[in-house]
Design an enzyme around this catalytic site. Sequence first.
Site, short mmCIF file in Angstrom:
data_model
loop_
_atom_site.label_atom_id
_atom_site.label_comp_id
_atom_site.label_asym_id
_atom_site.label_seq_id
_atom_site.Cartn_x
_atom_site.Cartn_y
_atom_site.Cartn_z
N TYR A 164 0.82 -1.21 0.00
CA TYR A 164 0.00 0.00 0.00
C TYR A 164 0.86 1.26 0.00
O TYR A 164 1.80 1.41 0.78
CB TYR A 164 -0.92 0.03 1.23
CG TYR A 164 -1.67 1.34 1.36
CD1 TYR A 164 -2.75 1.63 0.54
CD2 TYR A 164 -1.28 2.30 2.29
CE1 TYR A 164 -3.42 2.83 0.63
CE2 TYR A 164 -1.94 3.51 2.40
CZ TYR A 164 -3.01 3.77 1.56
OH TYR A 164 -3.67 4.98 1.65
N HIS A 194 -3.69 16.19 -3.00
CA HIS A 194 -4.05 16.35 -1.60
C HIS A 194 -3.82 17.77 -1.09
O HIS A 194 -4.20 18.09 0.04
CB HIS A 194 -3.26 15.36 -0.74
CG HIS A 194 -3.75 13.93 -0.84
ND1 HIS A 194 -4.10 13.36 -2.04
CD2 HIS A 194 -3.94 12.97 0.10
CE1 HIS A 194 -4.49 12.11 -1.83
NE2 HIS A 194 -4.40 11.85 -0.54
N ASN A 307 1.82 11.90 5.69
CA ASN A 307 0.98 11.01 6.49
C ASN A 307 1.35 11.12 7.97
O ASN A 307 2.37 10.60 8.40
CB ASN A 307 1.16 9.57 6.00
CG ASN A 307 -0.01 8.67 6.36
OD1 ASN A 307 0.08 7.46 6.26
ND2 ASN A 307 -1.13 9.25 6.76
N TYR A 395 -16.20 32.93 46.17
CA TYR A 395 -15.54 31.76 45.59
C TYR A 395 -14.43 32.15 44.61
O TYR A 395 -13.42 31.45 44.49
CB TYR A 395 -16.55 30.89 44.84
CG TYR A 395 -17.53 30.16 45.72
CD1 TYR A 395 -17.47 30.23 47.11
CD2 TYR A 395 -18.53 29.38 45.14
CE1 TYR A 395 -18.38 29.55 47.90
CE2 TYR A 395 -19.45 28.70 45.93
CZ TYR A 395 -19.37 28.79 47.31
OH TYR A 395 -20.27 28.12 48.08
N ARG A 398 -11.60 32.80 47.08
CA ARG A 398 -11.33 31.74 48.04
C ARG A 398 -10.99 30.41 47.36
O ARG A 398 -10.18 29.63 47.87
CB ARG A 398 -12.56 31.57 48.94
CG ARG A 398 -12.31 30.70 50.12
CD ARG A 398 -13.55 30.35 50.94
NE ARG A 398 -14.76 31.08 50.67
CZ ARG A 398 -15.98 30.60 50.88
NH1 ARG A 398 -16.13 29.38 51.37
NH2 ARG A 398 -17.04 31.32 50.64
N PHE A 444 -1.72 7.02 12.23
CA PHE A 444 -2.00 8.36 11.70
C PHE A 444 -3.24 8.98 12.33
O PHE A 444 -3.51 10.17 12.15
CB PHE A 444 -2.21 8.29 10.19
CG PHE A 444 -3.22 7.25 9.79
CD1 PHE A 444 -4.58 7.43 10.01
CD2 PHE A 444 -2.82 6.06 9.21
CE1 PHE A 444 -5.52 6.47 9.66
CE2 PHE A 444 -3.74 5.08 8.86
CZ PHE A 444 -5.10 5.29 9.08
N GLU A 529 -12.07 5.67 5.01
CA GLU A 529 -11.65 6.37 6.22
C GLU A 529 -12.92 6.82 6.94
O GLU A 529 -13.34 7.97 6.84
CB GLU A 529 -10.73 7.53 5.84
CG GLU A 529 -9.47 7.02 5.13
CD GLU A 529 -8.74 8.08 4.32
OE1 GLU A 529 -9.17 9.26 4.37
OE2 GLU A 529 -7.76 7.74 3.65
#
Length: 657
Positions: A164, A194, A307, A395, A398, A444, A529
């Site tokens: 791959y 990409h 990647n 508060y 404190r 990844f 994915e």
Amino acid sequence: MPRYTVHVRGEWLAVPCQDAQLTVGWLGREAVRRYIKNKPDNGGFASVDNVSFLVRRCKGLGLLDHEDPLEVALEDNEFVEVVIEGDAMSSDFIPSQPEGVYLYSKYREPEKYIALDGDSLTTEDLVSLGKGHYKIKLTPTAEKKVQNSREVIESIVKEKTVVYGITTGFGKFARTVIPVSKLEELQVNLVRSHSSGVGKPLIPERCRMLLALRVNVLAKGYSGISLETLKQVIEVFNASCLPYVPEKGTVGASGDLAPLSHLALGLIGEGKMWSPKSGWADAKYVLAAHGLKPIVLKPKEGLALINGTQMITSLGCEAVERASAIARQADIVASLTLEVLKGTTKAFDTDIHAVRPHRGQVEVAFRFRSLLDSDHHPSEIAESHRFCDRVQDAYTLRCCPQIHGVVNDTIAFAKNIITTEINSATDNPMVFASRGETVSGGNFHGEYPAKALDYLAIGVHELAAISERRIERLCNPSLSELPAFLVAEGGLNSGFMIAHCTAAALVSENKALCHPSSVDSLSTSAATEDHVSMGGWAARKALRVIEHVEQVLAIELLAACQGIEFLRPLKTTTPLEKVYDLVRSVVRPWIKDRFMAPDIEAAHRLLIEQKVWEVAAPYIEKYRMEHIPESRPVSPTAFSLEFLHKKSTKLPESEDL
């Protein structure tokens, strides 16, 4: 032959010059002539003779005299911009320098190096690399690991094994086998296709962090990149040549594909790139100006560059470091407010926190004691109300150890995950040289840093939420016993009225930003994915939340210092007086209304640069040394001797501690 790269109306033109005696005016006219020639409509000009223009350097934007000879006015390969007179700037005009580039106005090429081995990078180191303080190099061990993993890839290609991303397509195309003759084209196509992000480019500091972090991951030796290519990437980093990386587009699995692809696109000489020398230009010109050549990708190298989770994690490093800085200083600001509001220190008693010993809570209570202990640092303000009938405070005063404390522990949790992530191999497939094979997995996936940064935003936000309430108490005369909105002649003057509104607006905005992005997932790549982390948005919004926290605390710091003006001539403790003096060195008291935004920005800058911490830290450490084993530092926000040595101001020898 000298050559200049000229920017005209969004176009970059390479203009050679055969005669160095030619003038700047000639260069401008020649660039405009080439621009007109390339446009079907001549760019809207009848001829170059009808064009009036200015010429300026891209670096520094200095205007150049048309009559100056080029050999005097410019260096070879310098980048210049031709500005056509009469052109109207649009409201969203982005200058040739990226946002935040003013930080590079004093840029000097670093001389020191950080050696990367893929295993020992810290968040502090990465932030320093982003600021341009260091160059990088590989350790000998890292070089050997990179070479060994590359040998596995070469064997796969030689034997035509189906693996791959090396001999197949990507994502949905994982079963498509690619001919050996097209393996290099496969990698280039991957990077180009990409590179599909949108939005503003990362500012130089963040792009440098992204590039440095990718180098660190590649140095681990599980990516299959060649040592030759990795050294080219390092040369680009060391020259501060930074690709155009849009901030939006990653879903955080399979890694930060879009931003890392833009990063790789610049490395192969395509897309845009920036350097302190050139400003923005075509990547191939920027590389050439620095004597560098575009990288030629070998099999698997495109995938090796894109990647991983480095976009999420590099921004996460900045987030945890800024969060640590503001958390430390929030204790100092709140201590100052408590003094102005004439609060009690009883809530910070050691025994109270010993019976609920969360590390952050214990450390915050200690810091309050170290700044407010009247036996150690006499306070005239505290003495003035020693015998009042108040039993306990609200508060927001404190409960600071409990509220600020969990923020400290949240930061420590997030920093631990981010530190692990920046030294992790996040490729797919992984190359295991010791086994002589590649293995596909899911390292990844950005769920770890995404969840940590969502948690970080939720935690750190609380510093702003409680700070805004303290600002309200400072501004409200029924709660503070001070003039309304901390100004004389109220009505004629509005004082801190709208500064408090700004703080409230920022806190409200943070409430929306704190919604976790990592609870969302959208299936991508044709359901290959099918679960993603959305970690890119988690990182970006965490930084925005932290910036808002800084700004709210800047307003509180100003308000507390203004409150002290109404308590004079009484003085607070020595360390808090030093903080007051620091603020007054950049912001004068309000006698009457004035333009307030610059003062807020000045106080914000003090916090970003950790000046408030530097002033108070020596007193905190001195107190710590005198009260061991009462207190122990808590990572990552605790004071350290190393920080004292490197950054803190020294105490005068005569100072009464």
